[in-house]
Design a protein around this motif. Structure first.
Motif, mmCIF file in Angstrom:
data_model
loop_
_atom_site.group_PDB
_atom_site.id
_atom_site.type_symbol
_atom_site.label_atom_id
_atom_site.label_comp_id
_atom_site.label_asym_id
_atom_site.label_seq_id
_atom_site.Cartn_x
_atom_site.Cartn_y
_atom_site.Cartn_z
ATOM 1 N N ALA A 264 60.251 69.592 35.125
ATOM 2 C CA ALA A 264 61.057 70.052 33.987
ATOM 3 C C ALA A 264 60.304 71.111 33.185
ATOM 4 O O ALA A 264 60.882 72.122 32.767
ATOM 5 C CB ALA A 264 61.430 68.865 33.105
ATOM 6 N N LYS A 265 59.010 70.876 32.963
ATOM 7 C CA LYS A 265 58.200 71.852 32.226
ATOM 8 C C LYS A 265 58.101 73.171 32.990
ATOM 9 O O LYS A 265 58.155 74.249 32.393
ATOM 10 C CB LYS A 265 56.790 71.287 31.969
ATOM 11 C CG LYS A 265 56.750 70.193 30.918
ATOM 12 C CD LYS A 265 55.324 69.694 30.712
ATOM 13 C CE LYS A 265 55.259 68.638 29.626
ATOM 14 N NZ LYS A 265 53.887 68.100 29.450
ATOM 15 N N ARG A 266 57.963 73.068 34.300
ATOM 16 C CA ARG A 266 57.847 74.280 35.125
ATOM 17 C C ARG A 266 59.154 75.083 35.075
ATOM 18 O O ARG A 266 59.123 76.310 34.944
ATOM 19 C CB ARG A 266 57.512 73.880 36.553
ATOM 20 C CG ARG A 266 57.227 75.061 37.456
ATOM 21 C CD ARG A 266 56.900 74.591 38.866
ATOM 22 N NE ARG A 266 56.651 75.708 39.757
ATOM 23 C CZ ARG A 266 56.479 75.595 41.061
ATOM 24 N NH1 ARG A 266 56.517 74.392 41.627
ATOM 25 N NH2 ARG A 266 56.246 76.646 41.810
ATOM 26 N N SER A 267 60.283 74.375 35.172
ATOM 27 C CA SER A 267 61.578 75.052 35.106
ATOM 28 C C SER A 267 61.792 75.712 33.751
ATOM 29 O O SER A 267 62.285 76.842 33.656
ATOM 30 C CB SER A 267 62.706 74.046 35.379
ATOM 31 O OG SER A 267 62.587 73.485 36.663
ATOM 32 N N SER A 268 61.377 74.997 32.688
ATOM 33 C CA SER A 268 61.512 75.538 31.335
ATOM 34 C C SER A 268 60.652 76.785 31.149
ATOM 35 O O SER A 268 61.071 77.771 30.535
ATOM 36 C CB SER A 268 61.136 74.463 30.310
ATOM 37 O OG SER A 268 61.220 74.970 29.007
ATOM 38 N N LYS A 269 59.448 76.745 31.727
ATOM 39 C CA LYS A 269 58.543 77.884 31.621
ATOM 40 C C LYS A 269 59.120 79.106 32.346
ATOM 41 O O LYS A 269 59.059 80.234 31.846
ATOM 42 C CB LYS A 269 57.182 77.510 32.215
ATOM 43 C CG LYS A 269 56.133 78.597 32.080
ATOM 44 C CD LYS A 269 54.798 78.155 32.673
ATOM 45 C CE LYS A 269 53.755 79.253 32.571
ATOM 46 N NZ LYS A 269 52.467 78.824 33.189
ATOM 47 N N LYS A 270 59.702 78.880 33.537
ATOM 48 C CA LYS A 270 60.304 79.981 34.295
ATOM 49 C C LYS A 270 61.488 80.580 33.545
ATOM 50 O O LYS A 270 61.685 81.801 33.533
ATOM 51 C CB LYS A 270 60.756 79.480 35.668
ATOM 52 C CG LYS A 270 59.621 79.292 36.664
ATOM 53 C CD LYS A 270 60.172 78.914 38.033
ATOM 54 C CE LYS A 270 59.040 78.804 39.058
ATOM 55 N NZ LYS A 270 59.558 78.441 40.402
ATOM 56 N N GLU A 271 62.286 79.717 32.886
ATOM 57 C CA GLU A 271 63.431 80.202 32.115
ATOM 58 C C GLU A 271 62.982 81.073 30.944
ATOM 59 O O GLU A 271 63.599 82.103 30.660
ATOM 60 C CB GLU A 271 64.259 79.016 31.613
ATOM 61 C CG GLU A 271 65.043 78.308 32.715
ATOM 62 C CD GLU A 271 65.757 77.088 32.212
ATOM 63 O OE1 GLU A 271 65.697 76.803 30.982
ATOM 64 O OE2 GLU A 271 66.391 76.380 33.029
ATOM 65 N N ARG A 272 61.902 80.668 30.270
ATOM 66 C CA ARG A 272 61.381 81.453 29.151
ATOM 67 C C ARG A 272 60.868 82.783 29.637
ATOM 68 O O ARG A 272 61.071 83.819 29.001
ATOM 69 C CB ARG A 272 60.263 80.665 28.433
ATOM 70 C CG ARG A 272 60.765 79.516 27.575
ATOM 71 C CD ARG A 272 59.715 79.074 26.566
ATOM 72 N NE ARG A 272 58.453 78.734 27.217
ATOM 73 C CZ ARG A 272 58.140 77.506 27.645
ATOM 74 N NH1 ARG A 272 59.013 76.521 27.496
ATOM 75 N NH2 ARG A 272 56.962 77.260 28.205
ATOM 76 N N THR A 274 61.809 84.399 32.309
ATOM 77 C CA THR A 274 62.955 85.213 32.706
ATOM 78 C C THR A 274 63.655 85.802 31.479
ATOM 79 O O THR A 274 64.074 86.970 31.474
ATOM 80 C CB THR A 274 63.960 84.352 33.505
ATOM 81 O OG1 THR A 274 63.284 83.785 34.615
ATOM 82 C CG2 THR A 274 65.110 85.213 33.996
ATOM 83 N N ALA A 275 63.767 85.004 30.419
ATOM 84 C CA ALA A 275 64.410 85.456 29.179
ATOM 85 C C ALA A 275 63.613 86.573 28.537
ATOM 86 O O ALA A 275 64.177 87.529 27.968
ATOM 87 C CB ALA A 275 64.571 84.294 28.206
ATOM 88 N N GLU A 276 62.270 86.480 28.591
ATOM 89 C CA GLU A 276 61.409 87.514 27.984
ATOM 90 C C GLU A 276 61.541 88.834 28.722
ATOM 91 O O GLU A 276 61.488 89.903 28.143
ATOM 92 C CB GLU A 276 59.963 87.047 27.988
ATOM 93 C CG GLU A 276 59.710 85.911 26.979
ATOM 94 C CD GLU A 276 58.287 85.369 27.102
ATOM 95 O OE1 GLU A 276 57.538 85.874 27.982
ATOM 96 O OE2 GLU A 276 57.948 84.437 26.349
#
Length: 277
Positions: A264-272, A274-276
């Motif tokens: 979950a943390k890894r997915s959240s980090k990738k989403e951030r 990608t957003a940046e």
């Protein structure tokens, strides 16, 4: 025809008598539980029992269901567990699948036993009523964060690995305390790092695995193995598989939670990231 009919009648009468006997025993076992619940409700809480008729019907279902379940264990699960253990651990059977000289078997020759231990540990745990009940309650309390099947599979995997390792210990003759102490050291380390929400549930998961479905087959396997492996004692080596079945689910459930949290943390980090971008 008359003889067969008489035998069927005799079997039916024996079944009915056994069912009545087990039902009466179950009633004796359930009465203290009912007395405590009703006693606290009436004399400590001092309130009437809501939906009394439904509660009494529920107790009747529990008694009759337990009686049928215990009779089924006695008629099917105990005998088949004992028979499978005796057949799989028989040196003559093992020699058919091995190049070793009979009487000089190596631990690798018992691979059918290890495979059976793994599969029977997983399947009996998946079917364990107490685990199903705990998984459903955990799912309700957590608001769906803890999946019913996720928990059941994690516990089943732990039991499967534990029983397989336990049968390997019986075959090799290593002291049981080496495995138990090492396992609990892993549990203590995991407790420090695992998500706090899952730790108590992981500890409870180790207890619910040693119930009515798993224990008969596992105990029969351990005793059968200890009786047929040269140099092993049924008393010293035959018992202990239940300890493995209780220990390893704690490791796998906390490991499952740690992997889920990391994912979950890894997915959240990738989403951030990608957003940046």
């Amino acid at each position: 025809h008359d003889i067969c009919h008489g035998l069927r009648d005799g079997d039916l009468m024996e079944f009915i008598l056994q069912l009545i006997d087990i039902t009466l025993t179950t009633i004796k076992d359930v009465i203290p539980i009912a007395a405590i619940i009703f006693g606290f409700q009436l004399f400590v809480i001092r309130r009437p029992i809501p939906n009394l008729k439904r509660v009494l019907i529920g107790f009747a279902y529990v008694i009759f269901g337990l009686a049928l379940f215990l009779l089924g264990l006695d008629k099917a699960l105990f005998p088949i567990g004992r028979l499978m253990a005796e057949q799989l651990t028989n040196p003559d059977f093992i020699s058919q699948w091995s190049d070793s000289v009979p009487g000089q078997l190596h631990w690798k020759d018992y691979y059918w036993v290890f495979l059976f231990a793994f599969l029977i540990g997983a399947s009996t745990t998946i079917a364990e009523p107490s685990l199903i009940a705990v998984a459903i309650k955990a799912n309700e309390v957590s608001g769906g964060a803890i999946g019913v099947w996720g928990l059941r599979i994690a516990v089943a995997l732990g039991v499967a690995v534990g029983i397989s390792l336990g049968t390997w210990r019986i075959v090799t003759g290593y002291p049981i305390h080496w495995f138990i102490i090492s396992g609990y050291i892993v549990v203590v380390i995991q407790t420090i790092w695992a998500p706090k929400m899952i730790v108590p549930l992981a500890y409870d998961s180790g207890g619910v695995t040693t119930s009515t479905v798993t224990v008969p087959l596992v105990a029969a396997l351990g005793l059968g193995l200890a009786e047929t492996v040269p140099g092993r004692s049924a008393l010293i080596d035959g018992f202990g598989l239940i300890a493995f079945a209780s220990l390893f689910p704690m490791i796998t459930v906390m490991g499952y939670a740690q992997i889920t949290e990391w994912s979950a943390k890894r997915s959240s980090k990738k989403e951030r990231e990608t957003a940046e971008v």
